[in-house]
Each structure stands twice: as C-alpha cells, then as structure tokens.
Design a protein around this motif. Structure first.
Motif, PDB file in Angstrom:
ATOM      1  N   THR A  47      -6.931  -4.557  11.177  1.00 11.54           N
ATOM      2  CA  THR A  47      -6.587  -5.328   9.981  1.00 11.54           C
ATOM      3  C   THR A  47      -7.364  -4.835   8.771  1.00 11.54           C
ATOM      4  O   THR A  47      -6.829  -4.771   7.655  1.00 11.54           O
ATOM      5  CB  THR A  47      -6.857  -6.824  10.213  1.00 11.54           C
ATOM      6  N   TRP A  48      -8.624  -4.450   8.975  1.00 16.77           N
ATOM      7  CA  TRP A  48      -9.418  -3.939   7.853  1.00 16.77           C
ATOM      8  C   TRP A  48      -8.894  -2.599   7.354  1.00 16.77           C
ATOM      9  O   TRP A  48      -8.879  -2.338   6.146  1.00 16.77           O
ATOM     10  CB  TRP A  48     -10.890  -3.823   8.255  1.00 16.77           C
ATOM     11  N   TRP A  49      -8.449  -1.717   8.259  1.00 18.67           N
ATOM     12  CA  TRP A  49      -7.853  -0.455   7.802  1.00 18.67           C
ATOM     13  C   TRP A  49      -6.678  -0.740   6.884  1.00 18.67           C
ATOM     14  O   TRP A  49      -6.537  -0.151   5.806  1.00 18.67           O
ATOM     15  CB  TRP A  49      -7.375   0.370   9.003  1.00 18.67           C
ATOM     16  N   ARG A  50      -5.797  -1.649   7.301  1.00 17.95           N
ATOM     17  CA  ARG A  50      -4.605  -1.950   6.503  1.00 17.95           C
ATOM     18  C   ARG A  50      -4.969  -2.673   5.213  1.00 17.95           C
ATOM     19  O   ARG A  50      -4.335  -2.461   4.173  1.00 17.95           O
ATOM     20  CB  ARG A  50      -3.636  -2.777   7.350  1.00 17.95           C
ATOM     21  N   LYS A  51      -5.976  -3.513   5.272  1.00 17.94           N
ATOM     22  CA  LYS A  51      -6.417  -4.226   4.079  1.00 17.94           C
ATOM     23  C   LYS A  51      -6.932  -3.260   3.025  1.00 17.94           C
ATOM     24  O   LYS A  51      -6.622  -3.384   1.828  1.00 17.94           O
ATOM     25  CB  LYS A  51      -7.503  -5.222   4.481  1.00 17.94           C
ATOM     26  N   LEU A  52      -7.697  -2.247   3.442  1.00 19.79           N
ATOM     27  CA  LEU A  52      -8.247  -1.276   2.508  1.00 19.79           C
ATOM     28  C   LEU A  52      -7.174  -0.358   1.936  1.00 19.79           C
ATOM     29  O   LEU A  52      -7.184  -0.035   0.743  1.00 19.79           O
ATOM     30  CB  LEU A  52      -9.325  -0.440   3.211  1.00 19.79           C
ATOM     31  N   LYS A  53      -6.232   0.069   2.776  1.00 22.52           N
ATOM     32  CA  LYS A  53      -5.209   1.020   2.340  1.00 22.52           C
ATOM     33  C   LYS A  53      -4.067   0.338   1.592  1.00 22.52           C
ATOM     34  O   LYS A  53      -3.579   0.844   0.580  1.00 22.52           O
ATOM     35  CB  LYS A  53      -4.651   1.781   3.549  1.00 22.52           C
ATOM     36  N   GLN A  54      -3.624  -0.818   2.109  1.00 25.07           N
ATOM     37  CA  GLN A  54      -2.422  -1.463   1.589  1.00 25.07           C
ATOM     38  C   GLN A  54      -2.728  -2.645   0.684  1.00 25.07           C
ATOM     39  O   GLN A  54      -1.847  -3.100  -0.042  1.00 25.07           O
ATOM     40  CB  GLN A  54      -1.542  -1.940   2.758  1.00 25.07           C
TER      41      GLN A  54
ATOM     42  N   CYS B  37      -1.674 -12.175  -8.957  1.00 25.97           N
ATOM     43  CA  CYS B  37      -1.081 -13.467  -9.315  1.00 25.97           C
ATOM     44  C   CYS B  37       0.401 -13.482  -8.969  1.00 25.97           C
ATOM     45  O   CYS B  37       1.131 -12.539  -9.262  1.00 25.97           O
ATOM     46  CB  CYS B  37      -1.285 -13.753 -10.798  1.00 25.97           C
ATOM     47  N   GLY B  38       0.836 -14.574  -8.362  1.00 25.56           N
ATOM     48  CA  GLY B  38       2.248 -14.735  -8.044  1.00 25.56           C
ATOM     49  C   GLY B  38       2.717 -13.901  -6.866  1.00 25.56           C
ATOM     50  O   GLY B  38       3.915 -13.658  -6.721  1.00 25.56           O
ATOM     51  N   SER B  39       1.792 -13.472  -6.015  1.00 27.21           N
ATOM     52  CA  SER B  39       2.172 -12.657  -4.875  1.00 27.21           C
ATOM     53  C   SER B  39       1.304 -13.009  -3.671  1.00 27.21           C
ATOM     54  O   SER B  39       0.116 -13.298  -3.817  1.00 27.21           O
ATOM     55  CB  SER B  39       2.023 -11.168  -5.195  1.00 27.21           C
ATOM     56  N   VAL B  40       1.914 -12.991  -2.506  1.00 21.96           N
ATOM     57  CA  VAL B  40       1.168 -13.205  -1.261  1.00 21.96           C
ATOM     58  C   VAL B  40       0.290 -11.997  -0.973  1.00 21.96           C
ATOM     59  O   VAL B  40      -0.828 -12.115  -0.469  1.00 21.96           O
ATOM     60  CB  VAL B  40       2.150 -13.446  -0.092  1.00 21.96           C
ATOM     61  N   ALA B  41       0.797 -10.806  -1.298  1.00 30.06           N
ATOM     62  CA  ALA B  41       0.092  -9.552  -1.018  1.00 30.06           C
ATOM     63  C   ALA B  41      -0.826  -9.188  -2.166  1.00 30.06           C
ATOM     64  O   ALA B  41      -0.622  -9.602  -3.311  1.00 30.06           O
ATOM     65  CB  ALA B  41       1.101  -8.435  -0.742  1.00 30.06           C
ATOM     66  N   GLY B  42      -1.839  -8.367  -1.862  1.00 35.54           N
ATOM     67  CA  GLY B  42      -2.753  -7.891  -2.887  1.00 35.54           C
ATOM     68  C   GLY B  42      -2.677  -6.382  -3.034  1.00 35.54           C
ATOM     69  O   GLY B  42      -1.716  -5.756  -2.581  1.00 35.54           O
ATOM     70  N   PHE B  43      -3.698  -5.788  -3.652  1.00 40.46           N
ATOM     71  CA  PHE B  43      -3.742  -4.337  -3.762  1.00 40.46           C
ATOM     72  C   PHE B  43      -5.086  -3.855  -3.243  1.00 40.46           C
ATOM     73  O   PHE B  43      -6.077  -4.589  -3.255  1.00 40.46           O
ATOM     74  CB  PHE B  43      -3.488  -3.859  -5.200  1.00 40.46           C
ATOM     75  N   GLY B  44      -5.112  -2.618  -2.762  1.00 38.84           N
ATOM     76  CA  GLY B  44      -6.299  -2.102  -2.126  1.00 38.84           C
ATOM     77  C   GLY B  44      -6.899  -0.922  -2.864  1.00 38.84           C
ATOM     78  O   GLY B  44      -6.618  -0.691  -4.046  1.00 38.84           O
ATOM     79  N   LEU B  45      -7.732  -0.149  -2.174  1.00 42.76           N
ATOM     80  CA  LEU B  45      -8.458   0.950  -2.812  1.00 42.76           C
ATOM     81  C   LEU B  45      -7.555   2.088  -3.231  1.00 42.76           C
ATOM     82  O   LEU B  45      -7.836   2.773  -4.216  1.00 42.76           O
ATOM     83  CB  LEU B  45      -9.554   1.458  -1.861  1.00 42.76           C
ATOM     84  N   VAL B  46      -6.485   2.324  -2.484  1.00 41.78           N
ATOM     85  CA  VAL B  46      -5.576   3.403  -2.863  1.00 41.78           C
ATOM     86  C   VAL B  46      -4.929   3.080  -4.211  1.00 41.78           C
ATOM     87  O   VAL B  46      -4.810   3.940  -5.093  1.00 41.78           O
ATOM     88  CB  VAL B  46      -4.506   3.636  -1.794  1.00 41.78           C
TER      89      VAL B  46
END
Length: 283
Positions: free
Chosen positions: A119-126, A273-282
């Motif tokens: 989950t952390w790999w995906r959190k950092l990339k995605q 804001c206004g989204s379930v998803a966030g953004f990561g390091l990429v």
C-alpha cells in the motif's frame, strides 16, 4: 404458486453496470495519470511522450525519482505501526489489554506487513493506497477469518466528485479472473464469461493478454431499510449473479456488514479537494 422475484436480478445488475460505466467515465483522467505515473517510476515515461520534435533525439532518464520513492518507502517500513488499544473507562482496561494482545496476532495471520508495504508503494507512486478489509468465510477450513488485501486503484470506482467513498451510493471493485476457473466454480457461467466491460491496466513490456480472462464485479451499495442505512453486496460476471446479499434471508434486512461501511480504506499521500484520491511524489 408464483415465485416472488428476488430483489436483485438481471434488471438490477444491468442498472448497476450502467452506473459503473458512468463512474468509469468520470475516473478516466485519474486512471490515465496512475498508468503514466507507473511509467515515470520505472523511468519509461518516454513511451508516453509523442512530441514529433523529439524524434531521433536522446531520451534521458534519471534514477533520482526512483531513489526518492525507495527511501520514503524504507522510512515507512522503519515506522511499521503496532496496535495499542487504550481503555475509554476504568472498566475497559481488561478488554483493552486483551485487544492489544489479540490484534497483533490477527494482523500477522493476515500478513499485514506485506499489505502495509504494498500500500505504501502505491501511495508514494500514485498518491493513494487502498486496503480492503473483508471477512473471508473460506479461510481456516470454512470457519472464516479477517482478510486484509492491498487493492489496485485502477480497478475501483466510486461516484465522481465525492471526497469520501462512504458518501458514494455505489462502490465497485473489479478483478480479472481466469474464465475456465470461474466456470469450474460457477457452472452457470458457461457461455457468459465474455464481458462487455473493459478495464484499464498498466503498460507491460511483454504485453498483457486478457483474452482468457473475465471481469468479475463486486458491487457494494447502500440503501435505506427500516429507517437505517445498510450496506449490501452483489458479485456478478456479465449478467450472471454469483451472490447477492439482498437475496439472502439472513442478510436481506441487516445488510452484508453490520458496520454498514464499504470495506475499503483510502490512504492518501497528499489530498486533493473534491476527490477521494490524492497525488504522490511522481506528480
């Protein structure tokens, strides 16, 4: 005697699929960003650069981004959490101590450390890692056990515009499964494993053949029953229903999970804001 029509049938599944298609259209930009981010992480982003002015020119790539993400992941693993249940009142101390002893065992049996890492790999990339927390009735010889799994964000769909999945009226989790194995387990699927649904996938160097795969849809939805909000669950392939909690007498009124929540936890790196998803390091 005329058999009553079950609450969930082919018509309801067709309506759910139409909602799923609408959700997919609203998530298309996020899906493309996730696929592109994976290429950037693998230093293969030039595959998506279609600038004609770059033809024949060098295509440099650097390991700086990869190393940054790898170091962040190492930091996360160094800080792997352990449960510590605190009592809310004096008479809760015994229960809190018992849970503090039991939960690490449950997490170890669920291989949570690997789930945490994935989950952390995906959190950092995605930008978003997702865990699924389910009750698996087939584990322990049919006794059942809690199952925690890392989820592929590309295969999850919710109502566009919500910032909390629990406020979405429907939630879909898709998966690809071998058609022959599906027919072995559910013989009623014979002739129905071909699906009109298409799913996004990461770009693989060797290509990805899905001709022998079928799309399995896990459809979660909330509805009002007897003045309370309950969660129901339906699994289907194409138009064939494999399971529907609302059709089961034991779950028709109480819902599939007593907590009434979608069994998914969204872990966002940097919120939008206004989204379930966030953004990561990429990004």
């Amino acid at each position: 005697m005329i058999d009553e029509k079950p609450p969930i049938g082919a018509e309801e599944v067709a309506e759910a699929t139409a909602i799923l298609q609408k959700y997919k259209a609203g998530k298309a930009a996020l899906d493309k960003r996730i696929v592109d981010n994976e290429l950037w992480f693998r230093m293969g982003h030039w595959k998506n650069c279609q600038n004609p002015m770059m033809e024949g020119k060098p295509q440099p790539s650097s390991g700086w981004l990869f190393n940054s993400i790898a170091n962040k992941h190492a930091d996360a693993m160094d800080n792997y959490p352990s449960p510590n249940v605190l009592p809310r009142a004096e008479d809760d101390e015994a229960a809190a101590q018992a849970l503090s002893s039991v939960l690490p065992v449950v997490l170890e049996q669920a291989d949570y450390e690997q789930v945490y890492s994935d989950t952390w790999w995906r959190k950092l990339k995605q930008g978003t890692g997702v865990k699924g927390v389910f009750w698996d009735p087939e584990q322990r010889g049919g006794v059942g056990e809690i199952a925690i799994r890392p989820m592929n964000l590309l295969m999850l769909y919710w109502e566009p515009g919500v910032d909390d999945i629990q406020t979405s009226p429907h939630f879909f989790s898709l998966s690809l499964a071998d058609s022959n194995q599906l027919e072995e387990r559910w013989p009623q699927l014979a002739g129905h494993t071909a699906s009109v649904l298409d799913v996004p996938h990461y770009i693989h160097d060797g290509g990805l053949d899905t001709s022998d795969k079928s799309v399995v849809v896990d459809w979660y939805y909330k509805k009002n029953q007897d003045g309370r909000r309950v969660l129901h669950y339906c699994k289907y392939v194409d138009s064939v229903i494999l399971y529907a909690s609302e059709n089961e007498p034991d779950y028709a009124q109480r819902g599939y999970y007593d907590h009434g929540q979608y069994p998914f936890v969204m872990d966002v790196m940097y919120p939008i804001c206004g989204s379930v998803a966030g953004f990561g390091l990429v990004d």
